[in-house]
Design a protein around this motif. Structure first.
Motif, PDB file in Angstrom:
ATOM      1  N   ALA A  15       5.389 -15.601   9.181  1.00 47.53           N
ATOM      2  CA  ALA A  15       3.966 -15.235   9.278  1.00 47.53           C
ATOM      3  C   ALA A  15       3.579 -15.077  10.744  1.00 47.53           C
ATOM      4  N   GLN A  16       2.584 -14.215  10.976  1.00 47.44           N
ATOM      5  CA  GLN A  16       2.030 -14.009  12.316  1.00 47.44           C
ATOM      6  C   GLN A  16       0.600 -14.536  12.335  1.00 47.44           C
ATOM      7  N   LEU A  17       0.264 -15.309  13.364  1.00 45.05           N
ATOM      8  CA  LEU A  17      -1.111 -15.754  13.547  1.00 45.05           C
ATOM      9  C   LEU A  17      -1.891 -14.610  14.193  1.00 45.05           C
ATOM     10  N   LEU A  18      -3.051 -14.285  13.624  1.00 41.42           N
ATOM     11  CA  LEU A  18      -3.883 -13.199  14.123  1.00 41.42           C
ATOM     12  C   LEU A  18      -5.217 -13.738  14.599  1.00 41.42           C
TER      13      LEU A  18
ATOM     14  N   VAL B  98       5.714  -5.010   1.352  1.00 38.73           N
ATOM     15  CA  VAL B  98       5.081  -6.105   0.620  1.00 38.73           C
ATOM     16  C   VAL B  98       4.640  -7.167   1.623  1.00 38.73           C
ATOM     17  N   HIS B  99       3.377  -7.591   1.518  1.00 36.97           N
ATOM     18  CA  HIS B  99       2.789  -8.515   2.487  1.00 36.97           C
ATOM     19  C   HIS B  99       1.582  -9.226   1.887  1.00 36.97           C
ATOM     20  N   TRP B 100       1.045 -10.184   2.657  1.00 40.01           N
ATOM     21  CA  TRP B 100      -0.230 -10.825   2.339  1.00 40.01           C
ATOM     22  C   TRP B 100      -0.946 -11.095   3.656  1.00 40.01           C
ATOM     23  N   HIS B 101      -2.253 -11.361   3.572  1.00 44.18           N
ATOM     24  CA  HIS B 101      -3.025 -11.780   4.734  1.00 44.18           C
ATOM     25  C   HIS B 101      -4.160 -12.673   4.265  1.00 44.18           C
ATOM     26  N   GLY B 102      -4.616 -13.535   5.180  1.00 41.91           N
ATOM     27  CA  GLY B 102      -5.696 -14.442   4.833  1.00 41.91           C
ATOM     28  C   GLY B 102      -6.037 -15.369   5.980  1.00 41.91           C
TER      29      GLY B 102
ATOM     30  N   HIS C  94       0.858  -1.187   0.000  1.00 37.38           N
ATOM     31  CA  HIS C  94       0.000   0.000   0.000  1.00 37.38           C
ATOM     32  C   HIS C  94       0.893   1.235   0.000  1.00 37.38           C
ATOM     33  N   PRO C  95       0.721   2.124  -0.979  1.00 41.41           N
ATOM     34  CA  PRO C  95       1.583   3.306  -1.059  1.00 41.41           C
ATOM     35  C   PRO C  95       1.575   4.164   0.204  1.00 41.41           C
ATOM     36  N   ALA C  96       0.443   4.208   0.907  1.00 42.30           N
ATOM     37  CA  ALA C  96       0.345   5.028   2.122  1.00 42.30           C
ATOM     38  C   ALA C  96       0.205   4.163   3.381  1.00 42.30           C
ATOM     39  N   GLY C  97       0.446   2.859   3.256  1.00 37.76           N
ATOM     40  CA  GLY C  97       0.314   1.976   4.408  1.00 37.76           C
ATOM     41  C   GLY C  97      -1.119   1.497   4.599  1.00 37.76           C
ATOM     42  N   GLN C  98      -1.303   0.707   5.651  1.00 39.08           N
ATOM     43  CA  GLN C  98      -2.626   0.143   5.946  1.00 39.08           C
ATOM     44  C   GLN C  98      -2.666  -0.263   7.419  1.00 39.08           C
ATOM     45  N   ILE C  99      -3.858  -0.241   7.981  1.00 36.87           N
ATOM     46  CA  ILE C  99      -4.085  -0.777   9.326  1.00 36.87           C
ATOM     47  C   ILE C  99      -5.129  -1.872   9.204  1.00 36.87           C
ATOM     48  N   LEU C 100      -4.839  -3.036   9.796  1.00 36.32           N
ATOM     49  CA  LEU C 100      -5.801  -4.129   9.868  1.00 36.32           C
ATOM     50  C   LEU C 100      -6.268  -4.264  11.307  1.00 36.32           C
ATOM     51  N   VAL C 101      -7.574  -4.415  11.498  1.00 34.69           N
ATOM     52  CA  VAL C 101      -8.161  -4.658  12.818  1.00 34.69           C
ATOM     53  C   VAL C 101      -8.953  -5.951  12.697  1.00 34.69           C
ATOM     54  N   VAL C 102      -8.481  -6.997  13.345  1.00 36.89           N
ATOM     55  CA  VAL C 102      -9.126  -8.306  13.243  1.00 36.89           C
ATOM     56  C   VAL C 102     -10.383  -8.315  14.110  1.00 36.89           C
ATOM     57  N   THR C 103     -11.506  -8.707  13.499  1.00 34.96           N
ATOM     58  CA  THR C 103     -12.781  -8.701  14.215  1.00 34.96           C
ATOM     59  C   THR C 103     -13.338 -10.092  14.477  1.00 34.96           C
ATOM     60  N   ALA C 104     -12.863 -11.108  13.742  1.00 36.67           N
ATOM     61  CA  ALA C 104     -13.370 -12.473  13.961  1.00 36.67           C
ATOM     62  C   ALA C 104     -12.432 -13.494  13.340  1.00 36.67           C
ATOM     63  N   GLY C 105     -12.434 -14.687  13.905  1.00 32.14           N
ATOM     64  CA  GLY C 105     -11.710 -15.807  13.337  1.00 32.14           C
ATOM     65  C   GLY C 105     -10.210 -15.761  13.569  1.00 32.14           C
ATOM     66  N   ARG C 106      -9.514 -16.576  12.762  1.00 33.59           N
ATOM     67  CA  ARG C 106      -8.060 -16.654  12.837  1.00 33.59           C
ATOM     68  C   ARG C 106      -7.484 -16.536  11.431  1.00 33.59           C
ATOM     69  N   GLY C 107      -6.374 -15.830  11.334  1.00 33.39           N
ATOM     70  CA  GLY C 107      -5.741 -15.664  10.035  1.00 33.39           C
ATOM     71  C   GLY C 107      -4.271 -15.375  10.180  1.00 33.39           C
ATOM     72  N   TYR C 108      -3.639 -15.136   9.046  1.00 32.39           N
ATOM     73  CA  TYR C 108      -2.207 -14.853   8.999  1.00 32.39           C
ATOM     74  C   TYR C 108      -1.948 -13.501   8.368  1.00 32.39           C
ATOM     75  N   TYR C 109      -0.849 -12.905   8.804  1.00 33.32           N
ATOM     76  CA  TYR C 109      -0.269 -11.724   8.168  1.00 33.32           C
ATOM     77  C   TYR C 109       1.208 -12.030   7.996  1.00 33.32           C
ATOM     78  N   GLN C 110       1.726 -11.785   6.793  1.00 31.94           N
ATOM     79  CA  GLN C 110       3.149 -12.039   6.574  1.00 31.94           C
ATOM     80  C   GLN C 110       3.746 -10.975   5.678  1.00 31.94           C
ATOM     81  N   GLU C 111       4.866 -10.426   6.118  1.00 32.16           N
ATOM     82  CA  GLU C 111       5.662  -9.522   5.300  1.00 32.16           C
ATOM     83  C   GLU C 111       6.695 -10.336   4.544  1.00 32.16           C
ATOM     84  N   LYS C 112       7.069  -9.878   3.374  1.00 37.94           N
ATOM     85  CA  LYS C 112       8.067 -10.559   2.544  1.00 37.94           C
ATOM     86  C   LYS C 112       9.330 -10.800   3.357  1.00 37.94           C
ATOM     87  N   ASP C 113       9.843 -12.027   3.287  1.00 39.63           N
ATOM     88  CA  ASP C 113      11.092 -12.429   3.952  1.00 39.63           C
ATOM     89  C   ASP C 113      11.028 -12.406   5.474  1.00 39.63           C
TER      90      ASP C 113
END
Length: 137
Positions: A79-82, A95-99, A57-76
């Motif tokens: 992964a973090q369990l959320l 560079v990252h992904w989440h799911g 994201h050119p200006a960054g991003q904030i994620l606020v987890v509201t339900a369930g379990r997922g992952y966030y991982q930055e390149k290299d």
């Protein structure tokens, strides 16, 4: 809300996440977008096993987890369990992904500031190997 067969109905304005950017099924509801704050807020639900592509994201991003379990991982990086209540503050250009985990829905609010700079730069899909490695992080 449900219909006569008790099938849950998605909130008004909910759309399926674009197959070009998601591996699996995700649902996106824009909560704030056309406003004077130059910020968008989306409620995103990933079905079990679903993840988005690598992106930044050119200006960054904030994620606020509201339900369930997922992952966030930055390149290299590992992964973090959320879980519900967790937040992630993503610096501009990272560079990252989440799911979702393989066995849980995963819902978060995605807050994107300064959208005049752009919202996301989408990259390649997260491979099955990369996703499976997240389970072992």
């Amino acid at each position: 809300m449900s219909n006569s067969t008790n099938t849950p109905q998605a909130p008004a304005g909910t759309k399926r996440g674009a197959a070009d950017y998601f591996n699996g099924t995700a649902w996106v509801t824009m909560l704030a977008g056309d406003n004077p704050t130059d910020c968008t807020v989306a409620d995103v639900t990933f079905e079990p096993g679903t993840r988005n592509n690598w992106h930044a994201h050119p200006a960054g991003q904030i994620l606020v987890v509201t339900a369930g379990r997922g992952y966030y991982q930055e390149k290299d990086r590992p992964a973090q369990l959320l879980r519900a209540g967790d937040t992630v503050s993503i610096a501009p250009g990272v560079v990252h992904w989440h799911g979702a985990t393989a066995d849980s829905l995963f819902t978060h609010l995605a807050i994107n500031p300064n959208i005049k700079q752009g919202v996301a730069d989408w990259l390649e899909p997260v491979t099955d190997e990369q996703y499976l490695a997240a389970h072992n992080s």
